[in-house]
Motif scaffolding. Sequence first.
Motif, short mmCIF file in Angstrom:
data_model
loop_
_atom_site.label_atom_id
_atom_site.label_comp_id
_atom_site.label_asym_id
_atom_site.label_seq_id
_atom_site.Cartn_x
_atom_site.Cartn_y
_atom_site.Cartn_z
N HIS A 93 0.80 -1.23 0.00
CA HIS A 93 0.00 0.00 0.00
C HIS A 93 0.83 1.28 0.00
O HIS A 93 0.31 2.36 -0.26
CB HIS A 93 -0.92 0.03 1.22
CG HIS A 93 -1.78 -1.17 1.37
ND1 HIS A 93 -2.76 -1.51 0.46
CD2 HIS A 93 -1.82 -2.14 2.34
CE1 HIS A 93 -3.37 -2.61 0.85
NE2 HIS A 93 -2.82 -3.02 1.98
N GLY A 94 2.09 1.17 0.35
CA GLY A 94 2.91 2.36 0.55
C GLY A 94 3.18 2.57 2.03
O GLY A 94 2.63 1.88 2.89
N SER A 95 4.04 3.52 2.33
CA SER A 95 4.42 3.78 3.72
C SER A 95 3.21 4.17 4.58
O SER A 95 2.29 4.83 4.12
CB SER A 95 5.46 4.91 3.78
OG SER A 95 6.63 4.54 3.07
N VAL A 96 3.27 3.78 5.83
CA VAL A 96 2.20 4.10 6.78
C VAL A 96 2.20 5.59 7.07
O VAL A 96 3.25 6.19 7.33
CB VAL A 96 2.39 3.29 8.09
CG1 VAL A 96 1.47 3.81 9.18
CG2 VAL A 96 2.15 1.81 7.84
N ASP A 97 1.02 6.19 7.02
CA ASP A 97 0.85 7.60 7.38
C ASP A 97 0.26 7.76 8.78
O ASP A 97 0.50 8.77 9.45
CB ASP A 97 -0.10 8.30 6.40
CG ASP A 97 0.43 8.26 4.97
OD1 ASP A 97 1.46 8.89 4.71
OD2 ASP A 97 -0.20 7.59 4.13
N ILE A 98 -0.54 6.77 9.20
CA ILE A 98 -1.25 6.84 10.49
C ILE A 98 -1.09 5.50 11.19
O ILE A 98 -1.29 4.44 10.58
CB ILE A 98 -2.75 7.13 10.27
CG1 ILE A 98 -2.96 8.47 9.59
CG2 ILE A 98 -3.51 7.06 11.60
CD1 ILE A 98 -4.34 8.64 8.98
N VAL A 130 3.75 -1.18 22.10
CA VAL A 130 3.47 0.17 21.61
C VAL A 130 4.75 0.81 21.06
O VAL A 130 4.76 1.43 19.99
CB VAL A 130 2.87 1.04 22.73
CG1 VAL A 130 2.85 2.52 22.34
CG2 VAL A 130 1.47 0.57 23.06
N PHE A 131 5.85 0.63 21.79
CA PHE A 131 7.13 1.18 21.32
C PHE A 131 7.56 0.56 20.00
O PHE A 131 7.96 1.26 19.07
CB PHE A 131 8.22 0.96 22.38
CG PHE A 131 9.60 1.20 21.84
CD1 PHE A 131 10.04 2.49 21.58
CD2 PHE A 131 10.46 0.14 21.57
CE1 PHE A 131 11.31 2.73 21.06
CE2 PHE A 131 11.72 0.37 21.06
CZ PHE A 131 12.16 1.66 20.81
N LEU A 132 7.49 -0.77 19.91
CA LEU A 132 7.93 -1.45 18.68
C LEU A 132 7.14 -0.97 17.47
O LEU A 132 7.72 -0.69 16.41
CB LEU A 132 7.78 -2.96 18.84
CG LEU A 132 8.77 -3.67 19.76
CD1 LEU A 132 8.40 -5.15 19.88
CD2 LEU A 132 10.20 -3.52 19.26
N CYS A 133 5.83 -0.88 17.61
CA CYS A 133 5.00 -0.45 16.48
C CYS A 133 5.24 1.02 16.14
O CYS A 133 5.31 1.39 14.96
CB CYS A 133 3.53 -0.70 16.78
SG CYS A 133 3.09 -2.46 16.86
N ALA A 134 5.35 1.86 17.17
CA ALA A 134 5.61 3.28 16.92
C ALA A 134 6.95 3.47 16.24
O ALA A 134 7.07 4.25 15.27
CB ALA A 134 5.56 4.06 18.23
N ARG A 135 7.98 2.78 16.72
CA ARG A 135 9.32 2.91 16.13
C ARG A 135 9.32 2.47 14.66
O ARG A 135 9.88 3.15 13.80
CB ARG A 135 10.32 2.07 16.93
CG ARG A 135 11.76 2.19 16.44
CD ARG A 135 12.66 1.20 17.12
NE ARG A 135 12.34 -0.18 16.76
CZ ARG A 135 13.02 -1.24 17.21
NH1 ARG A 135 14.03 -1.08 18.05
NH2 ARG A 135 12.68 -2.46 16.82
N THR A 136 8.66 1.34 14.38
CA THR A 136 8.66 0.82 13.02
C THR A 136 7.89 1.74 12.09
O THR A 136 8.32 2.01 10.97
CB THR A 136 8.04 -0.59 13.01
OG1 THR A 136 8.72 -1.40 13.98
CG2 THR A 136 8.19 -1.23 11.65
N ALA A 137 6.74 2.23 12.55
CA ALA A 137 5.96 3.16 11.73
C ALA A 137 6.73 4.45 11.50
O ALA A 137 6.74 5.00 10.39
CB ALA A 137 4.62 3.46 12.40
N ALA A 138 7.38 4.96 12.55
CA ALA A 138 8.12 6.22 12.42
C ALA A 138 9.27 6.09 11.43
O ALA A 138 9.57 7.04 10.69
CB ALA A 138 8.64 6.66 13.78
N ARG A 139 9.92 4.94 11.40
CA ARG A 139 10.99 4.74 10.42
C ARG A 139 10.48 4.91 8.99
O ARG A 139 11.14 5.53 8.16
CB ARG A 139 11.62 3.36 10.62
CG ARG A 139 12.52 3.27 11.85
CD ARG A 139 12.95 1.83 12.12
NE ARG A 139 13.93 1.76 13.21
CZ ARG A 139 14.34 0.63 13.78
NH1 ARG A 139 13.85 -0.53 13.36
NH2 ARG A 139 15.23 0.65 14.76
N GLN A 140 9.29 4.35 8.73
CA GLN A 140 8.69 4.51 7.40
C GLN A 140 8.33 5.97 7.14
O GLN A 140 8.57 6.50 6.05
CB GLN A 140 7.46 3.62 7.25
CG GLN A 140 7.75 2.15 7.13
CD GLN A 140 6.53 1.35 6.68
OE1 GLN A 140 5.49 1.92 6.34
NE2 GLN A 140 6.65 0.04 6.68
#
Length: 265
Positions: A93-98, A130-140
Motif C-alpha cells: 500500500h505504501g508507507s504508513v501515514d497513520i 506500543v514502542f515497537l510499532c511506533a518505532r517501526t511506523a516512524a521509520r517509514q
Amino acid sequence: MHDTDETVSTNLAGFFGLAGKVAAVTGAGSGIGLAAAQALAAAGARVVVLDRATVEPDVLASIKGSVPASSLVMDVVDEEQVNAAFDEIKATHGSVDILVNNAGLAIRDAAVNLSLEAWEKVVAVNMTGVFLCARTAARQMIAASRGGAIINTASIMGLSGGGLYPNISYQTTKGAIVNMTRALAVEWAPHNIRVNAIAPTYVRTPFIAPLLAQPDLMQRIEAMTPLRRIAEPHEISPAILFLAGPGAAMVTGHTLPVDGGFLAQ
C-alpha cells in the motif's frame, strides 16, 4: 465577511479527510480498535487491521470506505512479526501515514499477588508493543518525508490511581504510555510526526467483559462518572479520527481523555 455554508463544509472536510492515507490499527479485531478502523476508513484512509488472531471476514467487511480494508496477523510483542507486517504494508500500500497503537492487555490482580510472569506479559503488550510499532511506523514515515500521526491508547487508569479494584500492571503501563507519547512527540517533531494518545474511560467491549459481569462494580463506576454511564466504542473513535487528521495539525504530545468526566472529579 462570513464564510458561506459551502466554504464551511469544505473546511470541515479538510479537517477530517484522510483520502490517500495509509492507516495501520493494532488490536483492531474488536472494540475500540475496530471502531477506530471503521472511522478512519469512512474518512477515506486505506486501513490495514493488525491483530494477533485472524480477523473474521464479516468484521473486515464492516470497515467500509472508498478502499477495501485488509488485515494481517501480527503479535505486537514479536519484533520480527512487527517488522514483517509493516514491510508488507509498505510493499502493498505504501508507507504508513497513520498508526493507531491500540492492542492492550489487562491482568487484574493485587500487587502482592501478581506474579512476575503476569507483570512482564502486561508490560510486553502495553508498553513494549506500543514502542515497537511506533518505532517501526516512524521509520517509514521519516523515510517517506511526509510526516505522519501516531495515536496511542492510554487509559484513565494511566492518569489516576484507580481504587475500584487492583490493577497495578495495567495502570503502570498506561501511565508509561502517557509519557512515552510526550517523549516521542518531542523527538519526532522535526520530522512532522505527531504523537498523541487517548485516555478512554470504561468502554463496553470484550476487554472489560469480566467487569461488565459484576453489576455492583458497574454501578460504582457509573456513579464515579459525571455522565453516569460507560462509553461505547463509537464514542471513542471520533477522538482518534481527530488526532489522526489535518484538523489536529498543531496537536502533539497530548493525551486526550474521553471519559465522561471521570477525571474531572
